[in-house]
Scaffold this active site. Structure first.
Site, short mmCIF file in Angstrom:
data_model
loop_
_atom_site.label_atom_id
_atom_site.label_comp_id
_atom_site.label_asym_id
_atom_site.label_seq_id
_atom_site.Cartn_x
_atom_site.Cartn_y
_atom_site.Cartn_z
N LYS A 1 6.79 -62.94 33.89
CA LYS A 1 6.36 -61.62 33.40
C LYS A 1 4.84 -61.49 33.38
O LYS A 1 4.31 -60.41 33.58
CB LYS A 1 6.94 -61.34 32.01
CG LYS A 1 8.42 -61.02 32.05
CD LYS A 1 8.86 -60.06 30.96
CE LYS A 1 10.30 -59.66 31.14
NZ LYS A 1 10.91 -59.07 29.97
N LYS B 1 21.75 -61.09 41.79
CA LYS B 1 22.64 -60.53 40.76
C LYS B 1 22.46 -59.01 40.64
O LYS B 1 21.37 -58.50 40.88
CB LYS B 1 22.44 -61.22 39.42
CG LYS B 1 21.15 -60.88 38.72
CD LYS B 1 21.18 -61.28 37.24
CE LYS B 1 20.10 -60.53 36.51
NZ LYS B 1 20.17 -60.52 35.09
N LYS C 1 19.58 -53.54 37.22
CA LYS C 1 19.18 -52.13 37.19
C LYS C 1 17.92 -51.87 38.02
O LYS C 1 17.63 -50.73 38.35
CB LYS C 1 18.98 -51.66 35.75
CG LYS C 1 18.00 -52.48 34.97
CD LYS C 1 17.98 -52.07 33.51
CE LYS C 1 17.22 -53.07 32.66
NZ LYS C 1 18.05 -54.15 32.15
P1 ATP Z 1 18.18 -56.53 34.78
O1 ATP Z 1 19.21 -55.52 35.19
O2 ATP Z 1 16.81 -55.96 34.63
O3 ATP Z 1 18.23 -57.78 35.59
P2 ATP Z 1 19.94 -57.29 32.85
O4 ATP Z 1 20.81 -56.12 32.96
O5 ATP Z 1 20.30 -58.59 33.47
O6 ATP Z 1 18.52 -56.93 33.30
P3 ATP Z 1 19.86 -58.69 30.41
O7 ATP Z 1 19.44 -58.21 29.07
O8 ATP Z 1 19.12 -59.82 31.02
O9 ATP Z 1 19.77 -57.45 31.31
O10 ATP Z 1 21.41 -59.05 30.42
C1 ATP Z 1 22.26 -58.75 29.38
C2 ATP Z 1 23.52 -59.57 29.53
O11 ATP Z 1 24.23 -59.17 30.70
C3 ATP Z 1 23.26 -61.06 29.67
O12 ATP Z 1 24.19 -61.77 28.89
C4 ATP Z 1 23.46 -61.33 31.14
O13 ATP Z 1 23.93 -62.61 31.39
C5 ATP Z 1 24.49 -60.30 31.53
N1 ATP Z 1 24.31 -59.90 32.93
C6 ATP Z 1 23.29 -59.19 33.43
N2 ATP Z 1 23.43 -58.99 34.76
C7 ATP Z 1 24.59 -59.60 35.10
C8 ATP Z 1 25.31 -59.75 36.33
N3 ATP Z 1 24.87 -59.20 37.45
N4 ATP Z 1 26.47 -60.44 36.33
C9 ATP Z 1 26.94 -60.97 35.19
N5 ATP Z 1 26.32 -60.87 33.99
C10 ATP Z 1 25.16 -60.20 33.94
#
Ligand code: ATP
Ligand code: LTN
Length: 335
Positions: free
Chosen positions: A115, A197, A200
Protein backbone atom coordinates in the site's frame (compact mmCIF):
# COMPACT_ATOMS: atom_id res chain seq x y z
CA UNK A 1 -13.20 -18.80 32.85
CA UNK A 2 -16.88 -19.73 32.41
CA UNK A 3 -17.84 -22.47 29.93
CA UNK A 4 -18.66 -20.83 26.61
CA UNK A 5 -19.13 -21.60 22.93
CA UNK A 6 -16.05 -21.14 20.76
CA UNK A 7 -15.88 -17.65 19.41
CA UNK A 8 -15.35 -16.41 15.88
CA UNK A 9 -14.61 -12.88 14.73
CA UNK A 10 -13.89 -11.19 11.44
CA UNK A 11 -14.08 -7.82 9.77
CA UNK A 12 -14.44 -6.50 6.25
CA UNK A 13 -13.63 -2.95 5.24
CA UNK A 14 -16.64 -1.10 3.85
CA UNK A 15 -14.52 -0.04 0.92
CA UNK A 16 -16.75 -1.28 -1.91
CA UNK A 17 -19.77 -3.36 -2.82
CA UNK A 18 -19.73 -7.05 -1.95
CA UNK A 19 -19.06 -9.48 -4.78
CA UNK A 20 -19.49 -13.18 -5.50
CA UNK A 21 -15.96 -13.87 -4.17
CA UNK A 22 -16.78 -12.23 -0.83
CA UNK A 23 -20.05 -14.14 -0.69
CA UNK A 24 -18.83 -17.62 -1.60
CA UNK A 25 -15.37 -17.27 -0.03
CA UNK A 26 -16.41 -15.66 3.22
CA UNK A 27 -19.93 -14.57 4.16
CA UNK A 28 -21.80 -17.72 3.11
CA UNK A 29 -19.47 -19.79 5.28
CA UNK A 30 -19.73 -17.37 8.18
CA UNK A 31 -23.52 -17.59 8.07
CA UNK A 32 -23.59 -21.37 8.56
CA UNK A 33 -21.32 -21.17 11.58
CA UNK A 34 -23.56 -18.98 13.69
CA UNK A 35 -25.22 -21.98 15.36
CA UNK A 36 -21.96 -23.53 16.43
CA UNK A 37 -19.99 -20.45 17.45
CA UNK A 38 -20.48 -17.08 19.08
CA UNK A 39 -19.91 -14.88 16.06
CA UNK A 40 -18.79 -11.25 15.88
CA UNK A 41 -18.61 -9.58 12.46
CA UNK A 42 -17.90 -5.93 11.97
CA UNK A 43 -17.35 -3.31 9.28
CA UNK A 44 -13.82 -2.00 9.67
CA UNK A 45 -14.60 1.63 8.84
CA UNK A 46 -11.66 2.91 10.90
CA UNK A 47 -9.29 0.87 8.75
CA UNK A 48 -10.59 2.40 5.53
CA UNK A 49 -9.34 5.92 6.33
CA UNK A 50 -5.73 4.78 6.04
CA UNK A 51 -6.38 5.69 2.41
CA UNK A 52 -8.48 8.75 1.56
CA UNK A 53 -12.24 8.17 1.50
CA UNK A 54 -15.14 10.29 0.37
CA UNK A 55 -17.00 10.79 3.71
CA UNK A 56 -20.51 10.59 2.23
CA UNK A 57 -19.59 7.43 0.30
CA UNK A 58 -18.07 5.82 3.39
CA UNK A 59 -21.26 6.48 5.35
CA UNK A 60 -23.40 5.10 2.51
CA UNK A 61 -21.29 1.97 2.16
CA UNK A 62 -21.21 1.35 5.91
CA UNK A 63 -25.00 1.08 5.89
CA UNK A 64 -25.29 -0.71 2.53
CA UNK A 65 -22.79 -3.31 3.59
CA UNK A 66 -24.80 -4.11 6.70
CA UNK A 67 -27.92 -4.57 4.56
CA UNK A 68 -25.94 -6.86 2.25
CA UNK A 69 -24.52 -8.91 5.13
CA UNK A 70 -27.97 -9.51 6.53
CA UNK A 71 -29.37 -10.33 3.08
CA UNK A 72 -26.55 -12.87 2.63
CA UNK A 73 -27.80 -14.74 5.67
CA UNK A 74 -25.98 -13.18 8.61
CA UNK A 75 -28.88 -12.99 11.01
CA UNK A 76 -28.41 -10.13 13.52
CA UNK A 77 -30.18 -12.23 16.14
CA UNK A 78 -27.53 -14.94 15.85
CA UNK A 79 -24.43 -12.86 15.09
CA UNK A 80 -23.17 -9.67 16.64
CA UNK A 81 -22.99 -7.27 13.68
CA UNK A 82 -21.47 -3.87 14.35
CA UNK A 83 -19.51 -0.91 13.07
CA UNK A 84 -15.95 -0.64 14.36
CA UNK A 85 -16.11 3.12 15.05
CA UNK A 86 -19.15 2.57 17.30
CA UNK A 87 -16.99 0.72 19.82
CA UNK A 88 -14.30 3.09 21.13
CA UNK A 89 -12.47 0.23 22.86
CA UNK A 90 -10.89 -0.65 19.48
CA UNK A 91 -8.98 2.62 19.34
CA UNK A 92 -8.27 2.50 23.08
CA UNK A 93 -6.73 -0.97 23.02
CA UNK A 94 -4.84 -0.17 19.81
CA UNK A 95 -2.89 2.53 21.63
CA UNK A 96 -1.83 0.14 24.38
CA UNK A 97 -0.86 -2.53 21.85
CA UNK A 98 1.12 0.05 19.84
CA UNK A 99 3.46 0.12 22.82
CA UNK A 100 3.89 -3.66 22.65
CA UNK A 101 4.55 -3.85 18.91
CA UNK A 102 7.96 -3.34 17.39
CA UNK A 103 8.78 -0.97 14.55
CA UNK A 104 10.65 -3.80 12.80
CA UNK A 105 7.61 -6.09 12.94
CA UNK A 106 5.37 -3.52 11.29
CA UNK A 107 8.00 -2.74 8.66
CA UNK A 108 7.87 -6.36 7.52
CA UNK A 109 4.12 -6.40 6.80
CA UNK A 110 3.59 -7.01 3.09
CA UNK A 111 0.31 -5.09 2.99
CA UNK A 112 2.12 -2.01 4.31
CA UNK A 113 4.83 -2.41 1.67
CA UNK A 114 2.23 -2.84 -1.09
CA UNK A 115 0.00 0.00 0.00
CA UNK A 116 2.83 2.44 0.66
CA UNK A 117 4.12 1.92 -2.85
CA UNK A 118 0.60 2.28 -4.28
CA UNK A 119 -0.28 5.40 -2.26
CA UNK A 120 3.22 6.89 -2.10
CA UNK A 121 1.98 10.45 -1.57
CA UNK A 122 0.11 9.45 1.61
CA UNK A 123 2.23 7.05 3.65
CA UNK A 124 0.57 8.02 6.91
CA UNK A 125 1.20 6.55 10.36
CA UNK A 126 -2.21 4.82 10.27
CA UNK A 127 -1.16 2.80 7.24
CA UNK A 128 1.87 1.68 9.21
CA UNK A 129 0.03 0.84 12.46
CA UNK A 130 -2.99 -0.66 10.66
CA UNK A 131 -2.13 -4.21 11.87
CA UNK A 132 -2.09 -3.03 15.49
CA UNK A 133 -5.65 -1.74 15.19
CA UNK A 134 -6.50 -5.09 13.65
CA UNK A 135 -4.85 -6.88 16.59
CA UNK A 136 -6.98 -4.78 18.94
CA UNK A 137 -10.12 -5.61 16.89
CA UNK A 138 -9.39 -9.26 17.40
CA UNK A 139 -7.99 -9.49 20.93
CA UNK A 140 -10.79 -7.44 22.52
CA UNK A 141 -13.22 -10.28 21.79
CA UNK A 142 -11.00 -13.20 22.87
CA UNK A 143 -11.94 -15.20 19.74
CA UNK A 144 -10.72 -18.74 19.10
CA UNK A 145 -10.88 -18.35 15.32
CA UNK A 146 -10.47 -15.52 12.84
CA UNK A 147 -11.69 -16.43 9.33
CA UNK A 148 -9.73 -14.35 6.82
CA UNK A 149 -8.32 -14.49 3.32
CA UNK A 150 -4.75 -15.61 2.71
CA UNK A 151 -3.63 -11.95 2.42
CA UNK A 152 -4.54 -11.30 6.07
CA UNK A 153 -2.73 -14.30 7.50
CA UNK A 154 0.40 -12.29 8.27
CA UNK A 155 -1.66 -9.80 10.29
CA UNK A 156 -3.24 -12.57 12.36
CA UNK A 157 0.23 -14.05 12.97
CA UNK A 158 1.37 -10.63 14.21
CA UNK A 159 -1.71 -10.46 16.44
CA UNK A 160 -0.70 -13.80 17.97
CA UNK A 161 2.83 -12.52 18.58
CA UNK A 162 1.58 -9.34 20.25
CA UNK A 163 -0.84 -11.34 22.42
CA UNK A 164 1.85 -13.81 23.44
CA UNK A 165 4.24 -10.99 24.29
CA UNK A 166 1.60 -9.27 26.42
CA UNK A 167 0.57 -12.52 28.12
CA UNK A 168 4.19 -13.39 28.89
CA UNK A 169 4.48 -10.17 30.92
CA UNK A 170 1.00 -9.97 32.50
CA UNK A 171 -0.38 -13.53 32.58
CA UNK A 172 -3.30 -14.93 30.58
CA UNK A 173 -5.00 -11.77 29.39
CA UNK A 174 -5.65 -12.65 25.76
CA UNK A 175 -6.86 -15.81 24.03
CA UNK A 176 -4.39 -16.66 21.26
CA UNK A 177 -6.51 -16.75 18.07
CA UNK A 178 -6.12 -19.16 15.16
CA UNK A 179 -6.45 -17.83 11.61
CA UNK A 180 -9.00 -19.80 9.60
CA UNK A 181 -8.01 -19.60 5.96
CA UNK A 182 -10.73 -20.49 3.50
CA UNK A 183 -10.10 -23.64 1.46
CA UNK A 184 -8.87 -23.45 -2.14
CA UNK A 185 -12.38 -24.40 -3.36
CA UNK A 186 -13.65 -21.13 -1.95
CA UNK A 187 -11.28 -19.07 -4.06
CA UNK A 188 -13.20 -17.41 -6.88
CA UNK A 189 -11.23 -15.95 -9.76
CA UNK A 190 -12.06 -13.01 -11.98
CA UNK A 191 -14.24 -13.83 -15.01
CA UNK A 192 -11.96 -11.87 -17.31
CA UNK A 193 -8.75 -12.63 -15.41
CA UNK A 194 -8.98 -16.26 -14.29
CA UNK A 195 -5.41 -16.16 -13.00
CA UNK A 196 -6.25 -13.46 -10.39
CA UNK A 197 -8.85 -13.57 -7.62
CA UNK A 198 -12.18 -11.91 -8.32
CA UNK A 199 -11.77 -8.36 -7.11
CA UNK A 200 -13.78 -5.15 -7.22
CA UNK A 201 -10.77 -3.43 -8.77
CA UNK A 202 -11.50 -5.34 -12.03
CA UNK A 203 -15.25 -4.62 -12.30
CA UNK A 204 -15.79 -6.23 -15.75
CA UNK A 205 -14.81 -9.63 -14.38
CA UNK A 206 -16.40 -9.14 -10.99
CA UNK A 207 -20.00 -10.12 -10.23
CA UNK A 208 -21.40 -7.84 -7.55
CA UNK A 209 -24.18 -9.18 -5.41
CA UNK A 210 -26.30 -6.16 -6.36
CA UNK A 211 -25.83 -6.71 -10.12
CA UNK A 212 -29.03 -7.16 -12.15
CA UNK A 213 -29.67 -10.54 -13.83
CA UNK A 214 -28.92 -8.86 -17.19
CA UNK A 215 -25.53 -7.61 -15.98
CA UNK A 216 -24.74 -11.04 -14.60
CA UNK A 217 -25.71 -12.75 -17.87
CA UNK A 218 -23.54 -10.30 -19.83
CA UNK A 219 -20.53 -10.79 -17.56
CA UNK A 220 -20.77 -14.58 -17.86
CA UNK A 221 -21.19 -14.45 -21.64
CA UNK A 222 -17.91 -12.51 -21.74
CA UNK A 223 -16.11 -14.82 -19.31
CA UNK A 224 -12.69 -15.91 -20.53
CA UNK A 225 -12.56 -19.65 -21.14
CA UNK A 226 -9.54 -20.89 -23.05
CA UNK A 227 -7.98 -20.67 -26.45
CA UNK A 228 -7.44 -24.38 -27.10
CA UNK A 229 -9.36 -26.11 -29.84
CA UNK A 230 -10.94 -28.70 -27.59
CA UNK A 231 -13.63 -26.27 -26.39
CA UNK A 232 -15.21 -28.79 -24.06
CA UNK A 233 -16.17 -28.48 -20.41
CA UNK A 234 -13.40 -30.36 -18.61
CA UNK A 235 -11.78 -29.57 -15.25
CA UNK A 236 -8.11 -28.74 -15.77
CA UNK A 237 -6.98 -25.90 -13.54
CA UNK A 238 -3.59 -25.54 -15.21
CA UNK A 239 -4.58 -25.71 -18.88
CA UNK A 240 -8.10 -24.25 -18.58
CA UNK A 241 -8.22 -21.92 -15.56
CA UNK A 242 -11.24 -19.98 -16.83
CA UNK A 243 -13.32 -23.12 -17.33
CA UNK A 244 -12.14 -24.49 -13.97
CA UNK A 245 -13.27 -21.28 -12.27
CA UNK A 246 -16.71 -21.44 -13.88
CA UNK A 247 -17.01 -25.10 -12.94
CA UNK A 248 -16.03 -24.26 -9.39
CA UNK A 249 -18.70 -21.55 -9.17
CA UNK A 250 -21.31 -23.88 -10.69
CA UNK A 251 -20.31 -26.73 -8.40
CA UNK A 252 -20.37 -24.56 -5.26
CA UNK A 253 -23.87 -23.30 -6.06
CA UNK A 254 -25.47 -26.53 -7.29
CA UNK A 255 -23.58 -29.06 -5.15
CA UNK A 256 -22.73 -31.04 -8.33
CA UNK A 257 -19.30 -32.66 -8.65
CA UNK A 258 -16.93 -31.78 -11.49
CA UNK A 259 -17.61 -35.17 -13.13
CA UNK A 260 -21.34 -34.55 -13.03
CA UNK A 261 -20.83 -31.13 -14.59
CA UNK A 262 -18.59 -32.55 -17.32
CA UNK A 263 -21.30 -35.09 -18.12
CA UNK A 264 -24.08 -32.50 -18.06
CA UNK A 265 -22.30 -30.34 -20.65
CA UNK A 266 -20.76 -33.13 -22.68
CA UNK A 267 -20.75 -32.12 -26.34
CA UNK A 268 -22.47 -28.81 -25.61
CA UNK A 269 -19.54 -26.38 -25.68
CA UNK A 270 -19.01 -23.06 -23.93
CA UNK A 271 -21.90 -21.33 -25.69
CA UNK A 272 -24.26 -23.36 -23.54
CA UNK A 273 -22.10 -23.71 -20.45
CA UNK A 274 -21.33 -20.01 -19.77
CA UNK A 275 -24.97 -18.80 -19.79
CA UNK A 276 -25.94 -21.79 -17.65
CA UNK A 277 -23.44 -20.75 -14.97
CA UNK A 278 -24.66 -17.16 -15.27
CA UNK A 279 -28.22 -18.29 -14.72
CA UNK A 280 -27.38 -20.30 -11.60
CA UNK A 281 -25.49 -17.30 -10.19
CA UNK A 282 -28.31 -14.89 -11.05
CA UNK A 283 -30.92 -17.06 -9.39
CA UNK A 284 -28.75 -17.48 -6.28
CA UNK A 285 -28.13 -13.73 -6.03
CA UNK A 286 -31.67 -12.60 -6.89
CA UNK A 287 -33.21 -13.12 -3.42
CA UNK A 288 -30.11 -11.60 -1.80
CA UNK A 289 -30.26 -8.52 -4.03
CA UNK A 290 -33.99 -8.11 -3.44
CA UNK A 291 -33.66 -8.51 0.31
CA UNK A 292 -30.70 -6.10 0.47
CA UNK A 293 -32.68 -3.61 -1.64
CA UNK A 294 -35.60 -3.87 0.76
CA UNK A 295 -33.42 -3.59 3.87
CA UNK A 296 -31.50 -0.57 2.64
CA UNK A 297 -34.77 1.38 2.55
CA UNK A 298 -35.36 0.57 6.21
CA UNK A 299 -32.71 2.81 7.75
CA UNK A 300 -34.39 2.72 11.16
CA UNK A 301 -34.02 -1.07 11.26
CA UNK A 302 -30.38 -0.96 10.16
CA UNK A 303 -29.62 1.74 12.74
CA UNK A 304 -31.17 -0.44 15.40
CA UNK A 305 -29.05 -3.44 14.34
CA UNK A 306 -25.93 -1.28 14.55
CA UNK A 307 -27.00 0.15 17.90
CA UNK A 308 -27.71 -3.18 19.48
CA UNK A 309 -24.60 -4.73 17.88
CA UNK A 310 -22.42 -1.97 19.34
CA UNK A 311 -23.98 -2.50 22.74
CA UNK A 312 -23.31 -6.26 22.75
CA UNK A 313 -19.82 -5.80 21.30
CA UNK A 314 -18.94 -3.06 23.80
CA UNK A 315 -19.92 -5.24 26.69
CA UNK A 316 -17.37 -7.90 25.68
CA UNK A 317 -14.74 -5.44 24.48
CA UNK A 318 -14.85 -3.25 27.59
CA UNK A 319 -14.35 -6.24 29.83
CA UNK A 320 -11.05 -7.01 28.06
CA UNK A 321 -10.06 -3.36 27.96
CA UNK A 322 -10.59 -2.93 31.71
CA UNK A 323 -8.40 -5.94 32.36
CA UNK A 324 -5.66 -4.59 30.11
CA UNK A 325 -5.80 -1.10 31.69
CA UNK A 326 -5.48 -2.68 35.11
CA UNK A 327 -2.57 -4.89 34.08
CA UNK A 328 -0.53 -2.06 32.57
CA UNK A 329 -1.12 0.11 35.63
CA UNK A 330 -3.74 2.70 34.64
CA UNK A 331 -5.41 3.90 37.84
CA UNK A 332 -9.10 2.98 37.73
CA UNK A 333 -10.39 4.54 40.93
CA UNK A 334 -10.75 3.16 44.42
CA UNK A 335 -13.29 0.40 43.78
P1 ATP B 1 -10.69 -6.48 -3.37
O1 ATP B 1 -11.94 -6.77 -4.14
O2 ATP B 1 -10.28 -5.04 -3.41
O3 ATP B 1 -9.58 -7.42 -3.68
P2 ATP B 1 -11.80 -7.89 -1.33
O4 ATP B 1 -13.16 -7.90 -1.87
O5 ATP B 1 -10.91 -9.08 -1.45
O6 ATP B 1 -11.04 -6.67 -1.86
P3 ATP B 1 -11.45 -8.15 1.45
O7 ATP B 1 -11.93 -7.25 2.53
O8 ATP B 1 -10.00 -8.37 1.30
O9 ATP B 1 -12.03 -7.53 0.16
O10 ATP B 1 -12.16 -9.57 1.53
C1 ATP B 1 -13.22 -9.84 2.38
C2 ATP B 1 -13.37 -11.33 2.51
O11 ATP B 1 -13.76 -11.90 1.25
C3 ATP B 1 -12.09 -12.04 2.91
O12 ATP B 1 -12.39 -13.02 3.87
C4 ATP B 1 -11.60 -12.67 1.63
O13 ATP B 1 -10.89 -13.85 1.85
C5 ATP B 1 -12.87 -12.94 0.88
N1 ATP B 1 -12.63 -12.85 -0.57
C6 ATP B 1 -12.36 -11.74 -1.27
N2 ATP B 1 -12.22 -12.02 -2.58
C7 ATP B 1 -12.40 -13.35 -2.71
C8 ATP B 1 -12.39 -14.26 -3.82
N3 ATP B 1 -12.18 -13.83 -5.05
N4 ATP B 1 -12.61 -15.57 -3.60
C9 ATP B 1 -12.86 -16.01 -2.35
N5 ATP B 1 -12.89 -15.22 -1.25
C10 ATP B 1 -12.66 -13.90 -1.42
N1 LTN C 1 -7.66 -6.11 7.41
C1 LTN C 1 -8.83 -6.82 6.98
C2 LTN C 1 -10.07 -6.30 7.63
C3 LTN C 1 -10.00 -6.42 9.11
C4 LTN C 1 -10.09 -7.60 9.86
C5 LTN C 1 -9.96 -7.21 11.23
C6 LTN C 1 -10.24 -8.95 9.53
C7 LTN C 1 -9.84 -5.39 9.98
N2 LTN C 1 -9.81 -5.86 11.25
C8 LTN C 1 -9.99 -8.14 12.26
C9 LTN C 1 -10.28 -9.88 10.58
C10 LTN C 1 -10.14 -9.47 11.92
C11 LTN C 1 -8.95 -6.72 5.48
O1 LTN C 1 -8.51 -5.76 4.92
N3 LTN C 1 -9.56 -7.71 4.85
Amino acid sequence: MEERKKRMLSGIQPSGDLHLGNYLGAIKNWAVRSEEYDCFYFMADMHTITVRQDPAELRRRSLNQLAQYIACGLDPEKNVLFLQSHVPAHAQLAWVLDCYTMFGELSRMTQFKDKSSKFHDNINAGLFTYPVLMAADILLYQPDFVPVGEDQKQHVELTRNIAQRFNSVYGDVFTIPEPLISKTGARIYGLTTPEAKMSKSVPEGCVFIMDSPDDIARKFRKAVTDSDTERCVRYDKEAKPGVANLMNIYSTLTGKSFEEIEKEFDGKGYGVFKPAVGEVVASCLRPIREEAGRLIKDKAYLDEVYRSGAEKASWVANKTLRKVYKKVGFYQGLK
